[in-house]
Write a protein that holds these residues in place. Structure first.
Motif, short mmCIF file in Angstrom:
data_model
loop_
_atom_site.label_atom_id
_atom_site.label_comp_id
_atom_site.label_asym_id
_atom_site.label_seq_id
_atom_site.Cartn_x
_atom_site.Cartn_y
_atom_site.Cartn_z
N ASN A 151 -20.78 65.29 -55.13
CA ASN A 151 -20.19 65.36 -53.79
C ASN A 151 -20.00 66.80 -53.34
OD1 ASN A 151 -20.00 62.62 -53.25
ND2 ASN A 151 -17.91 62.42 -54.03
N VAL A 152 -19.55 67.65 -54.26
CA VAL A 152 -19.36 69.07 -53.94
C VAL A 152 -20.70 69.74 -53.67
CG1 VAL A 152 -18.58 71.30 -54.85
CG2 VAL A 152 -17.19 69.25 -55.20
N TYR A 153 -21.69 69.52 -54.54
CA TYR A 153 -22.96 70.21 -54.40
C TYR A 153 -23.69 69.77 -53.13
CZ TYR A 153 -21.89 70.80 -59.36
OH TYR A 153 -21.26 71.06 -60.56
N LYS A 154 -23.61 68.49 -52.80
CA LYS A 154 -24.30 68.00 -51.60
C LYS A 154 -23.67 68.55 -50.33
CE LYS A 154 -24.40 63.60 -53.00
NZ LYS A 154 -24.70 62.14 -53.00
N LYS A 155 -22.37 68.74 -50.34
CA LYS A 155 -21.69 69.24 -49.13
C LYS A 155 -21.69 70.76 -49.04
CE LYS A 155 -17.49 68.81 -46.35
NZ LYS A 155 -16.21 68.08 -46.15
N TYR A 156 -21.50 71.43 -50.20
CA TYR A 156 -21.34 72.88 -50.18
C TYR A 156 -22.46 73.65 -50.88
CZ TYR A 156 -16.61 71.87 -48.59
OH TYR A 156 -15.52 71.42 -47.87
N GLY A 157 -23.36 72.94 -51.54
CA GLY A 157 -24.44 73.62 -52.23
C GLY A 157 -23.96 74.34 -53.47
N ALA A 158 -24.69 75.37 -53.86
CA ALA A 158 -24.36 76.14 -55.06
C ALA A 158 -24.91 77.55 -54.88
CB ALA A 158 -24.97 75.49 -56.30
N VAL A 159 -24.33 78.48 -55.63
CA VAL A 159 -24.78 79.88 -55.56
C VAL A 159 -24.94 80.43 -56.98
CG1 VAL A 159 -23.56 80.22 -53.37
CG2 VAL A 159 -22.46 80.89 -55.50
N PRO A 160 -25.79 81.43 -57.15
CA PRO A 160 -25.91 82.09 -58.46
C PRO A 160 -24.57 82.70 -58.87
CG PRO A 160 -27.76 82.67 -57.05
CD PRO A 160 -26.77 81.96 -56.18
N LYS A 161 -24.33 82.74 -60.16
CA LYS A 161 -23.02 83.15 -60.65
C LYS A 161 -22.67 84.58 -60.27
CE LYS A 161 -20.01 82.74 -64.64
NZ LYS A 161 -19.83 82.01 -65.90
N ASP A 162 -23.66 85.48 -60.26
CA ASP A 162 -23.32 86.87 -59.98
C ASP A 162 -22.92 87.10 -58.52
OD1 ASP A 162 -25.84 86.43 -59.00
OD2 ASP A 162 -26.72 88.27 -59.78
#
Length: 444
Positions: A151-162
């Motif tokens: 649910n989080v990834y579909k709504k907000y996506g993801a970013v590289p850790k750095d």
């Protein structure tokens, strides 16, 4: 109320005399007081024979470290996602920002909690009811589930850790969670004190939660420039990209059709039926937290097929504490002989452990290997990618016996396409609703 009989001095004296007369009990006392129960009870033969070799292994690189936080469900789901991202970008090493995922999970969970409780207050739910007290006690923990992560990834996506690294509060979430929990408790108290201001209280609580999270975790990026050099030395540049675009481009479609399978061993919850937990969720309007209850062996077969044929890690949830040697990284049902040390029969089966509060899912990890006999039918053991750092186990990777899987693994996430027709139909049926405090609602 039935009178509870006291423990008499005569009974205590008799037990003490019996202990003193038992040479094995005194020997156990001498050993355990000096070395601790796990060193004394450790089954030497079982430990040395639990090998770390596997007929199928998925290489996911160096393990991650959730440190002093309960974010295992986010770490493990992002560990599955990073394997796919590395493959799609031809990278040898890569890690997503778990801090970014936690920020948005907690923000969404604040909104979910306040609006859920507001509806209960309006409906006349007493403040001292079991439900309200459970929700108040459970709020703002770090745990979660596969569906909640997606649910989080579909709504907000993801970013590289750095691009959104760890902070002091993401590495050690206790102090932040305490303050967030206190803010939410205060908001609920105000709702009960003046129900006419509930909407205002909810809005103020969400705003306060956003402010507090940003102070603790930083302000997450809305977009970023993405460029990388792949494993072959070739340079790539995407230019400016949003976290949602990044997720969809490098991961999303390969994970968003997954479903959660669980092994609820209680007889009153039939296999082949969907179950859900009331009031359990994070993103309002997202996918509900539901599971398809299936036999444990079907879960094993799915995991083995994914590892062997698709070659990607598999997210799962388990009760990680029983029969665990943390330092060597091992799980087996007979790894410790506690009963022999104490002269006590620990004879509960999986159903009884769930029913009587002795076991529930509390940790999420990823399967990254399996060892199968030459005949191709018997599974011996499983390789597990944990998120407790590389200073323990096999550089952070654990070994699990197949019988331990049977007894303590409760949930796996697999592609919906793997399910037979009868299970796919079951997903379309209404879920059996279990109360908020049911053990199957335990969060990893």
């Amino acid at each position: 109320m039935t009178e509870i009989s006291p423990l008499t001095g005569e009974t205590l004296a008799s037990m003490r005399e019996g202990f003193d007369a038992n040479p094995y009990a005194r020997l156990a006392m001498n050993a355990v007081t000096a070395s601790g129960i796990d060193k004394v009870a450790r089954n030497y033969d079982r430990a040395r024979l639990l090998q770390r070799r596997f007929s199928v292994t998925v290489d996911n690189g160096a393990v991650t470290n959730q440190e002093r936080s309960g974010r295992c469900w986010l770490f493990s789901s992002l560990n599955v996602a990073r394997f796919i991202a590395k493959k799609n970008m031809n990278l040898k090493e890569f890690e997503f920002s778990q801090n970014y995922a936690m920020y948005h999970d907690k923000l969404e969970r604040i909104n979910y909690f306040l609006k859920d409780v507001a509806a209960l207050v309006r409906a006349g739910e007493p403040s001292d009811s079991r439900l309200i007290q459970h929700l108040l006690a459970d709020v703002m923990g770090d745990g979660g589930q596969w569906t909640m992560a997606l649910n989080v990834y579909k709504k907000y996506g993801a970013v590289p850790k750095d691009l959104f690294p760890e902070t002091e509060s993401s590495r050690n979430t206790g102090p932040m969670n305490t303050q967030l929990r206190s803010m939410l408790h205060t908001a609920v108290a105000h709702m009960y004190a003046d129900p006419s201001k509930i909407d205002e209280i909810v809005a103020q609580g969400v705003e306060a939660g956003h402010r507090m999270l940003t102070i603790h975790l930083g302000e997450p990026p809305k977009s970023f420039d993405w460029e990388w050099t792949d494993a072959d030395g070739e340079f790539h540049r995407d230019g400016e990209i949003t976290p949602v675009e990044f997720w969809k481009k490098y991961v999303g479609a390969e994970l968003e059709d997954y479903v959660c399978l669980v092994d609820d061993p209680r007889a009153e919850h039939p296999k082949g039926r969907k179950i859900a937990i009331e009031h359990l969720g994070n993103v309002a309007g997202g996918d509900p937290t539901e599971y398809l209850n299936v036999p444990n062996q079907f879960m094993k077969d799915c995991v083995r097929t994914i590892l062997s044929e698709q070659g990607i890690p598999v997210w799962f949830g388990a009760d990680c504490g029983p029969m665990m040697d943390r330092e060597s990284g091992a799980w087996a049902t007979d790894l410790f002989e506690y009963g022999r040390v104490y002269d006590v029969d620990f004879d509960l089966d999986k159903e009884q452990r769930v029913r009587f509060g002795d076991s529930a899912m509390n940790h999420a990890m990823a399967f990254v290997g399996v060892d199968v006999d030459e005949d191709g039918t018997t599974t011996r053991r499983w390789r597990v990618e944990n998120s407790w750092g590389d200073k323990i186990a096999d550089k952070g990777y654990f070994t699990m016996s197949d019988d331990w899987f049977t007894e303590y693994v409760y949930e796996v996430a697999v592609p919906k396409s793997m399910l037979p027709e009868e299970y796919r139909k079951a997903l379309e049926e209404p879920a059996i609703q279990l109360p908020a405090w049911d053990p199957m609602g335990a969060l990893a």
